[in-house]
Write an enzyme that holds these catalytic residues in place. Structure first.
Site, PDB file in Angstrom:
ATOM      1  N   ALA B 152       9.312  10.174   6.561  1.00 41.92           N
ATOM      2  CA  ALA B 152       8.946  11.287   5.684  1.00 41.92           C
ATOM      3  C   ALA B 152       7.895  12.185   6.329  1.00 41.92           C
ATOM      4  O   ALA B 152       7.867  13.389   6.077  1.00 41.92           O
ATOM      5  CB  ALA B 152       8.450  10.751   4.348  1.00 41.92           C
ATOM      6  N   GLY B 281      12.687   5.855   4.741  1.00 36.86           N
ATOM      7  CA  GLY B 281      13.493   4.643   4.656  1.00 36.86           C
ATOM      8  C   GLY B 281      12.734   3.457   4.086  1.00 36.86           C
ATOM      9  O   GLY B 281      13.214   2.752   3.208  1.00 36.86           O
ATOM     10  N   HIS B 282      11.502   3.265   4.580  1.00 38.90           N
ATOM     11  CA  HIS B 282      10.824   2.008   4.259  1.00 38.90           C
ATOM     12  C   HIS B 282      10.172   1.987   2.884  1.00 38.90           C
ATOM     13  O   HIS B 282       9.633   0.973   2.476  1.00 38.90           O
ATOM     14  CB  HIS B 282       9.807   1.649   5.352  1.00 38.90           C
ATOM     15  CG  HIS B 282       8.600   2.528   5.381  1.00 38.90           C
ATOM     16  ND1 HIS B 282       7.374   2.087   4.985  1.00 38.90           N
ATOM     17  CD2 HIS B 282       8.434   3.804   5.762  1.00 38.90           C
ATOM     18  CE1 HIS B 282       6.497   3.057   5.129  1.00 38.90           C
ATOM     19  NE2 HIS B 282       7.110   4.115   5.601  1.00 38.90           N
ATOM     20  N   CYS B 406      -3.001   5.329   4.605  1.00 38.12           N
ATOM     21  CA  CYS B 406      -3.480   6.179   5.711  1.00 38.12           C
ATOM     22  C   CYS B 406      -4.965   6.404   5.615  1.00 38.12           C
ATOM     23  O   CYS B 406      -5.629   6.705   6.598  1.00 38.12           O
ATOM     24  CB  CYS B 406      -2.798   7.531   5.670  1.00 38.12           C
ATOM     25  SG  CYS B 406      -1.051   7.416   5.416  1.00 38.12           S
TER      26      CYS B 406
END
Lengths: 160, 483
Positions: B152, B281-282, B406
């Protein structure tokens, strides 16, 4: 065959190393103080021989309250309690400070430097402010005690 | 030919078994797995209060077959001491069915999907395109509109920088919000260095933008509006349909970072008038290292690519598509579209159980984000008078975060919570609980009991809690700001 090889490789992937469980890279001494904090609690604020230091700010994520009870005869700290709102390192710093100053004279206690706390707990640079806060807290408690005594003796001499 | 169902030739018990073929099977499988490990060793944490010691019974819960997505059998005597996973917004466990789909493309079917001259290439290309269709159908798009990326972050960078740079000169203004993910904010920051104007919309106390603010911010030279679908820290769902309608009427491109939304809430790019949409995806039980970008064809959205080279992916993203990962993403999307309703209902139930369980036993707990317009799998709670990091340290049996992965290394309180107008001390007191497809009721109950015990303990040693108990208004105190 290829799959079998990969499969046995995946075996080691699923055997989790024990170190994964270790608490987020805090030093064992910090964890020890955090899990078994020494001298948590409060002393009576209105006791004339109790000095209270309240430092930090909720907005900064750290508030430390450190209280000392002083024996007037010897000038030594006979009891000490703390309460801290803050990260594990802040809690450990204040807990260590209470252990350190018990039985000390006010002068010695006021001379403790934050670097000593930081070194003892192996605080990383981002956590150095926790040790500074502990130094501020004991100084503030000593000042509060001295202010109280000055006020008390002041009133005594005025009435005499 | 399912890899995950193979057993070891040595005659050992199956190490790894796909357990979630259907919800019913999952339930049966989980019953056979002991989940509570009673340990005699008592946690050493105490504040001296007797009452606290009553809560010290150490019932340790560990990841179950359902929470891992795999059944893992261990050697005798080896204890499973991993914390249970409650950080689904950071990443989710890979669904075993996804792994099953990927494995052939990591072993025999290794062709380059862009090879046109032989069957190795054709078979991989076929699988990559089938996966593309699965991704497209999950969001109501056409498979030609899907571009594979590395995740993303890349999708967000590509859409924001790509659109802005393509239309540079004609249009010079971008609108986004203060609560976006760092990769969107940072792409905008780069663009403002390049001379673009960026408007960062503020959000209300509930985390939602106001449509009036958005209308007011639109200028004749606005080229792009980028507003995330589901917030990664507080889970609020922005009014995508309204934003899309407004943007279309003004002929402005609408990009949405849907990393936390795709596969969890229904999304239809045509109904919502979305022009660009980022997928990860994750976050949806797929593999890490792959994502996708939806790029609308009618009306056409034009982009300047970030990566140039062989011209793969319609020239928007050069570089060989990671076929096994793309296949995994496709399978994750297929599963998500099949099970979204079931998963959502289940996650909602667990989420309500968690919030009610904590709030019934602890006072002064506040949920951040809108009450209704929120994805239930993201529960962000502020525990007043308790510092978040110390609570995380106490909850070492649970993998949690106080915000975005993050930013969890920095000491700053969450910028998202600050944008909500939360008091700084409340921003310092927040913890995010992520609930997902593999979270179990037992895990929720365990989390509740742990949170309740530790919040009580930490409050016992919090000077702020003491002051509040004494009736002191701490907001009125003039705190010395420590440098």
């Amino acid at each position: 065959m290829l799959r079998t090889t990969i499969f046995s490789a995946s075996r080691s992937l699923f055997a989790k190393p024990a170190s994964l469980v270790a608490v987020r890279s805090y030093h064992p001494k910090v964890i020890d103080h955090y899990e078994r904090p020494r001298n948590v609690g409060s002393l009576n604020k209105s006791d004339p021989f109790v000095g209270t230091g309240l430092v930090g700010a909720p907005a900064c994520g750290d508030v430390m309250k450190l209280q000392i009870k002083v024996d007037e005869e010897t000038g030594k700290i006979v009891d000490v309690k703390f309460k801290t709102f803050g990260c594990g390192s802040a809690i450990a710093s204040s807990s260590y400070m209470t252990e350190r100053v018990r039985g000390m004279t006010l002068e010695d206690a006021g001379a403790i430097k934050n670097t000593e706390v930081a070194k003892e707990l192996s605080l990383p640079p981002v956590k150095l402010h926790c040790s500074m806060l502990a130094e501020d807290a004991i100084k503030s408690a000593i000042n509060d005690y001295k202010r109280k005594r000055a006020a008390a003796t002041g009133t005594v001499s005025a009435s005499a | 030919m399912s890899f995950a169902r193979l057993t070891l030739a040595r005659g050992a018990a199956p190490m790894l078994r796909s357990v979630r073929a259907s919800p019913q099977i999952a339930r049966i499988a989980s019953m056979a797995v002991p989940r509570f490990v009673v340990s005699p060793s008592v946690s050493a944490f105490h504040t001296g209060a007797k009452r606290m010691q009553a809560t010290e019974t150490q019932v340790l819960i560990t990841p179950s077959a359902e929470s891992l997505g795999f059944e893992v059998s261990r050697a005798e005597g080896e204890s499973n001491t991993r914390p249970i996973y409650m950080d689904m917004q950071a990443t989710s466990p890979t669904d075993p069915r996804v792994l099953d789909a990927m494995l052939p493309y990591m072993t025999e079917l290794y062709g380059n999907p862009h090879s046109r001259t032989h069957s190795y290439g054709w078979e991989t290309e076929k699988a990559v395109d089938k996966a593309r269709e699965e991704i497209a159908s999950l969001i109501g798009a056409d498979s030609k509109e899907i571009v594979y990326t590395s995740g993303a972050t890349e999708s967000n960078n590509l859409s924001i920088k790509g659109v802005a740079r393509f239309y540079k000169g004609k249009k010079n203004h971008i609108i986004t919000t203060q609560t976006e993910h760092k990769c969107v904010l940072d792409s905008c920051r780069v663009l403002s260095d390049e001379g673009f104007d960026v408007t960062y919309l503020s959000v209300g106390k509930n985390g939602l933008i106001s449509m009036d603010d958005l209308k007011a911010a639109i200028r004749p030279d606005t080229v792009l509006v980028s507003i995330m679908a589901v917030n990664n820290e507080i889970g609020v769902i922005q009014p995508l349909e309204e934003i899309g309608k407004l943007c279309r009427s003004k002929k402005i491109f609408f990009h949405t970072d849907a990393a936390q939304a795709v596969g969890k809430i229904p999304i239809d790019v045509n109904k919502m008038n979305i022009d660009l949409l980022s997928i990860s995806g994750h976050k949806i039980y797929g593999p890490k290292g792959v994502g996708a970008l939806y790029v609308r064809r009618r009306p056409r959205v034009r982009l300047v690519p970030l990566l140039t080279g062989g011209g793969q992916e319609r020239g928007l993203r050069s570089g060989t598509v990671a076929a096994p990962l793309a296949v995994g993403l496709g399978e994750a999307c297929r599963i998500a579209s099949e099970e979204m309703a079931y998963d959502h209902e289940r996650v909602k139930r667990l989420s309500e159980r968690l919030v009610a369980g904590i709030q019934s036993k602890v006072s002064h707990v506040f949920r951040n984000g809108d009450e209704v317009q929120t994805y239930p799998g993201c529960v962000n709670l502020s525990f007043a008078y308790v510092e978040g990091e110390s609570l995380l340290m106490a909850l070492k049996d649970i993998a949690l975060s106080s915000g975005s992965a993050c930013t969890s290394a920095s000491l700053e309180p969450s910028y998202v919570l600050r944008a909500l107008g939360a008091e700084d001390d409340m921003a310092h007191s927040s913890i995010r609980f992520g609930i997902g497809r593999f979270t179990t009721e037992e895990e929720i109950d365990f989390v509740i009991s742990r949170v309740v015990a530790h919040v009580d303990k930490l409050r016992e040693m919090s000077p702020l809690w003491e002051m509040v108990q004494e009736g002191i208004d701490i907001s009125k105190i003039e705190w010395a700001q420590h440098a």
